[in-house]
Design a protein around this motif. Structure first.
Motif, PDB file in Angstrom:
ATOM      1  N   TYR A 196      43.158  14.094  39.623  1.00  0.00           N
ATOM      2  CA  TYR A 196      43.730  13.642  38.356  1.00  0.00           C
ATOM      3  C   TYR A 196      44.659  12.461  38.607  1.00  0.00           C
ATOM      4  O   TYR A 196      45.056  12.181  39.739  1.00  0.00           O
ATOM      5  CB  TYR A 196      44.486  14.780  37.653  1.00  0.00           C
ATOM      6  CG  TYR A 196      45.794  15.142  38.296  1.00  0.00           C
ATOM      7  CD1 TYR A 196      46.988  14.563  37.862  1.00  0.00           C
ATOM      8  CD2 TYR A 196      45.850  16.037  39.355  1.00  0.00           C
ATOM      9  CE1 TYR A 196      48.181  14.877  38.470  1.00  0.00           C
ATOM     10  CE2 TYR A 196      47.049  16.354  39.970  1.00  0.00           C
ATOM     11  CZ  TYR A 196      48.215  15.763  39.524  1.00  0.00           C
ATOM     12  OH  TYR A 196      49.405  16.065  40.132  1.00  0.00           O
ATOM     13  N   ASP A 197      44.989  11.743  37.532  1.00  0.00           N
ATOM     14  CA  ASP A 197      45.977  10.667  37.640  1.00  0.00           C
ATOM     15  C   ASP A 197      46.874  10.700  36.414  1.00  0.00           C
ATOM     16  O   ASP A 197      46.823  11.652  35.626  1.00  0.00           O
ATOM     17  CB  ASP A 197      45.297   9.296  37.851  1.00  0.00           C
ATOM     18  CG  ASP A 197      44.423   8.872  36.697  1.00  0.00           C
ATOM     19  OD1 ASP A 197      44.560   9.433  35.573  1.00  0.00           O
ATOM     20  OD2 ASP A 197      43.592   7.965  36.886  1.00  0.00           O
ATOM     21  N   ARG A 252      46.324  11.759  32.601  1.00  0.00           N
ATOM     22  CA  ARG A 252      46.175  13.171  32.221  1.00  0.00           C
ATOM     23  C   ARG A 252      44.694  13.606  32.161  1.00  0.00           C
ATOM     24  O   ARG A 252      44.368  14.641  31.618  1.00  0.00           O
ATOM     25  CB  ARG A 252      46.853  13.504  30.867  1.00  0.00           C
ATOM     26  CG  ARG A 252      48.345  13.198  30.818  1.00  0.00           C
ATOM     27  CD  ARG A 252      49.092  14.007  31.866  1.00  0.00           C
ATOM     28  NE  ARG A 252      50.523  14.075  31.623  1.00  0.00           N
ATOM     29  CZ  ARG A 252      51.434  13.331  32.250  1.00  0.00           C
ATOM     30  NH1 ARG A 252      51.045  12.404  33.105  1.00  0.00           N
ATOM     31  NH2 ARG A 252      52.724  13.490  32.016  1.00  0.00           N
ATOM     32  N   ARG A 253      43.802  12.766  32.691  1.00  0.00           N
ATOM     33  CA  ARG A 253      42.405  13.207  32.813  1.00  0.00           C
ATOM     34  C   ARG A 253      42.241  13.831  34.197  1.00  0.00           C
ATOM     35  O   ARG A 253      42.982  13.516  35.120  1.00  0.00           O
ATOM     36  CB  ARG A 253      41.451  12.005  32.712  1.00  0.00           C
ATOM     37  CG  ARG A 253      41.413  11.343  31.353  1.00  0.00           C
ATOM     38  CD  ARG A 253      40.633  10.023  31.450  1.00  0.00           C
ATOM     39  NE  ARG A 253      40.336   9.459  30.145  1.00  0.00           N
ATOM     40  CZ  ARG A 253      41.187   8.767  29.405  1.00  0.00           C
ATOM     41  NH1 ARG A 253      42.428   8.561  29.843  1.00  0.00           N
ATOM     42  NH2 ARG A 253      40.840   8.274  28.244  1.00  0.00           N
ATOM     43  N   GLU A 254      41.225  14.690  34.334  1.00  0.00           N
ATOM     44  CA  GLU A 254      40.985  15.260  35.656  1.00  0.00           C
ATOM     45  C   GLU A 254      39.522  15.611  35.857  1.00  0.00           C
ATOM     46  O   GLU A 254      38.767  15.795  34.896  1.00  0.00           O
ATOM     47  CB  GLU A 254      41.865  16.482  35.893  1.00  0.00           C
ATOM     48  CG  GLU A 254      41.807  17.542  34.820  1.00  0.00           C
ATOM     49  CD  GLU A 254      42.891  18.601  35.045  1.00  0.00           C
ATOM     50  OE1 GLU A 254      42.648  19.488  35.884  1.00  0.00           O
ATOM     51  OE2 GLU A 254      43.943  18.533  34.403  1.00  0.00           O
ATOM     52  N   GLY A 302      42.789   6.533  33.937  1.00  0.00           N
ATOM     53  CA  GLY A 302      41.727   7.375  34.494  1.00  0.00           C
ATOM     54  C   GLY A 302      40.933   6.680  35.584  1.00  0.00           C
ATOM     55  O   GLY A 302      39.877   7.166  36.008  1.00  0.00           O
ATOM     56  N   VAL A 309      40.142   8.904  38.672  1.00  0.00           N
ATOM     57  CA  VAL A 309      39.605  10.261  38.462  1.00  0.00           C
ATOM     58  C   VAL A 309      38.128  10.299  38.879  1.00  0.00           C
ATOM     59  O   VAL A 309      37.340   9.485  38.409  1.00  0.00           O
ATOM     60  CB  VAL A 309      39.750  10.677  36.978  1.00  0.00           C
ATOM     61  CG1 VAL A 309      39.096  12.028  36.733  1.00  0.00           C
ATOM     62  CG2 VAL A 309      41.223  10.718  36.588  1.00  0.00           C
TER      63      VAL A 309
END
Length: 456
Positions: free
Chosen positions: A30-31, A34-36, A76, A79
């Motif tokens: 993730y970064d 807040r996406r993963e 993102g 990710v």
């Protein structure tokens, strides 16, 4: 499986530096967007040769490879959306050389921006890119996103401050580009092409950075205005005269209100604020400050004050830096876009954002690097209904920016967050050329797949 064979082939190359346990994989998936997503494995290269082996192995097994700094980017970009391998560069973090006579430093990509600055300070030098995340972002990440910050207005962003790179293309070919000189006219500029390419063309293993002497003196001014239009007009006047400020930040009334809540009375109550910094030689600085002050004065000015002590200066910058975290507490799902418009179009941009805020019944806060026309437009949805409206509103934000001759990003990059808007910002022929450049460097599409370029 293919991944199993790949990992078996990599283990001898990465003793004690290859992890497959789920907890580690999750941490590197993730970064700050807040996406993963889960990678299949994480490797920790420490040499150029290891990176060459890694890219060649990933290509042979048709496995995605995502190079990663510290994951502070907001788009993102790091990710691993298609799984595969994340290469974290935290162990490849040495400052290999500092050469004051030629004003350059040679560093590995995992070195932290702030650690480099600390190493340069005794030599009276600095490297200009100064993102808010400087204490914990890597030089490799700065290169990937063409990072900037407040001082880019005078000293340029990453792309203006790199001389040469060593890298490994998606083909597995390793190469050097650029020269350790500030002039060079030998062929295509691959160095500038790689900077801002978000790890989609090649994996950088070494960078030769262009350094700048630390200014002998700095002066900070604060100008408050009755409204944002008056402040924007002042920005245009300041940028039209020859003494370029070393920082020219602006905060709209809503940002000031939020910063006051965090920073107390250090933050004034006004329609807009400009935080202006000038730097240079003591003897010449007075004239520069006078020229900038004259330009700052005009219709709508409430007050223009100089920060008299180091504490004053620290308080002003602390209020500016506290804004992003303050906005996230207000809206955990905040959408932060770092759009850019020509400086003369800032008033039109801000007026349009005010209209959108009313039309979508959504808080929108604007602040940022006004001297570059780089405005951080923050949409602040507080519930699901507002979040749905924010997605719609975002399209209109970008449409306005493009109409004003602007572009989608000044320093955060494209990643996943803005990928599907690229066709707005880049014409179809140019986008087709970008895709062909991508396939020349990375014919099998293994490097950071799904980022930057929208699917054709």
């Amino acid at each position: 499986t293919m991944t199993g064979q790949l990992l078996d082939s990599l283990r001898p190359t990465f003793p004690g530096a290859l992890e497959t346990d789920p907890a580690t994989r999750a941490v590197y998936g993730y970064d700050n967007s807040r996406r993963e997503a889960m990678p299949d494995a994480v490797v920790f290269p420490s040499t150029h040769e290891q990176v060459v082996s890694l890219v060649r192995a990933c290509r042979a097994h048709q496995t995605p490879l995502v190079a990663r700094g510290r994951g502070t980017n907001t788009t993102g970009a790091s990710v691993p959306v298609e799984g595969g391998i994340v290469a974290s560069f935290e162990r490849m973090n040495r400052i290999l050389a500092i050469d004051p006579a030629n004003r350059l430093a040679v560093v590995e990509p995992g070195a932290l921006n702030a650690d480099l600055q600390a190493a340069l300070r005794p030599h009276g030098l600095f490297w200009p890119p100064d993102p808010t995340s400087a204490p914990y972002c890597t030089i490799g990440g700065n290169l990937a996103c063409n990072a900037g910050g407040p001082r880019a207005v005078k000293y340029g962003a990453t792309r203006d401050n790199v001389l040469a790179l060593r890298a490994v293309a998606g083909t597995g070919e390793d190469f050097r580009c650029g020269t350790p000189t500030t002039k060079g006219a030998a062929g295509y500029d691959l160095t500038r092409l790689l900077i801002g390419s978000e790890g989609t063309l090649a994996v950088v293993t070494e960078a030769t950075l262009k350094l700048t002497p630390l200014p002998r003196a700095t002066r900070t001014l604060r100008a408050t205005y009755t409204n944002i239009e008056a402040a924007a007009a002042a920005v245009a006047r300041i940028m039209a005269q020859p003494s370029t400020p070393s920082a020219l930040e602006f905060l709209d009334s809503e940002s000031l209100r939020l910063a006051r809540a965090r920073g107390g009375d250090a933050v004034p109550d006004a329609g807009a604020l400009l935080l202006i910094e000038a730097d240079g030689d003591e003897n010449a600085l007075g004239a520069a400050v006078d020229a900038i002050s004259t330009a700052a004065r005009g219709e709508g000015l409430i007050a223009l004050t100089g920060a008299s002590t180091a504490d004053d200066v620290a308080a002003l910058w602390a209020a500016r830096r506290a804004l992003s975290p303050a906005l996230r507490t207000l809206s955990p799902k905040k959408i932060n876009e770092d759009v850019v418009v020509p400086v003369s179009r800032i008033p039109a941009l801000v007026a349009a954002m005010r209209d959108l805020s009313q039309r979508y019944a959504l808080p929108i806060v604007c602040f940022g690097h006004a001297g570059n026309g780089n405005v951080h437009v923050n949409l602040l949805p507080r519930d699901e209904a507002e979040l749905a409206r924010a997605e719609e509103c975002l399209r209109e934000v970008f449409a306005v920016v493009i109409r004003l001759d602007g572009t989608l990003s000044g320093e955060h990059g494209i990643g996943l967050a803005k990928r599907d808007f690229m066709a707005l910002a880049v014409d179809a022929s140019a986008l087709a050329l970008m895709r062909r450049v991508k396939s020349a460097f990375d014919p099998d599409g293994i490097l950071n797949p799904g980022k930057l370029l929208p699917p054709p």
